[in-house]
Design an enzyme around this catalytic site. Structure first.
Site, PDB file in Angstrom:
ATOM      1  N   PRO A 164       0.806  -1.225   0.000  1.00 35.45           N
ATOM      2  CA  PRO A 164       0.000   0.000   0.000  1.00 35.45           C
ATOM      3  C   PRO A 164       0.841   1.278   0.000  1.00 35.45           C
ATOM      4  CG  PRO A 164      -0.875  -1.558   1.565  1.00 35.45           C
ATOM      5  CD  PRO A 164       0.443  -2.115   1.102  1.00 35.45           C
ATOM      6  N   CYS A 165       0.367   2.248  -0.765  1.00 34.77           N
ATOM      7  CA  CYS A 165       1.094   3.514  -0.899  1.00 34.77           C
ATOM      8  C   CYS A 165       0.563   4.598   0.033  1.00 34.77           C
ATOM      9  CB  CYS A 165       1.028   4.006  -2.335  1.00 34.77           C
ATOM     10  SG  CYS A 165      -0.642   4.478  -2.864  1.00 34.77           S
ATOM     11  N   ASN A 166      -0.473   4.293   0.810  1.00 32.29           N
ATOM     12  CA  ASN A 166      -1.132   5.298   1.651  1.00 32.29           C
ATOM     13  C   ASN A 166      -0.145   6.161   2.433  1.00 32.29           C
ATOM     14  OD1 ASN A 166      -2.594   2.885   1.159  1.00 32.29           O
ATOM     15  ND2 ASN A 166      -4.165   3.510   2.568  1.00 32.29           N
TER      16      ASN A 166
END
Length: 147
Positions: free
Chosen positions: A61-63
């Site tokens: 995930p790039c959050n």
């Protein structure tokens, strides 16, 4: 990731995510999902469940890395999945795939003034991988048809 790799001649032998929704989406797209998809948190995944492979990929995930996100970096709740991936590779020892491909956002390069990216490169180097980074602007990508 799978669609792109299959278009280049690769075959998926293992897939993992902890989200039941992502599993349902994967299963709806790929009829063989039940044969190789493990619905489990990467931090709890047993490396012996992973069959031999030439390439390991991760799209964590790039959050926490995105310029549009909170910028918590690789220690953030979502993007720390990278460390779960590294831990699985470590535990695989001699069964570790010779190639690794990571996919993420360009903000990964500048997260925590580049320290997160540096830590990621170091972790991969310590596992024996040579590392190179490149940016691909998906807006300009035109797939070539297979001959």
């Amino acid at each position: 990731m799978r669609l792109g790799l299959e278009a280049a001649g690769w075959q998926a032998v293992f897939a993992n995510d902890f989200s039941p929704g992502k599993y349902r989406m994967y299963k709806d797209r790929f009829a063989d999902a039940a044969d190789h998809f493990v619905l489990q948190d990467i931090h709890e995944l047993e490396p012996q469940r992973i069959p031999p492979a030439v390439l390991a990929t991760a799209s964590f995930p790039c959050n926490d890395l995105s310029l549009a996100g909170a910028r918590h970096g690789l220690e953030g709740k979502s993007s720390s999945a990278f460390w779960g991936f590294i831990n699985v590779l470590k535990q695989m020892r001699q069964n570790r795939p010779p190639l690794v491909l990571l996919e993420n956002v360009s903000g990964f390069l500048t997260s925590h003034k580049g320290d997160d990216f540096s830590q990621a490169l170091t972790a991969l180097n310590e596992l024996g991988y040579s590392v190179d980074a490149f940016l691909i602007d998906a807006a300009h990508f035109v797939p070539q048809s297979r001959v």
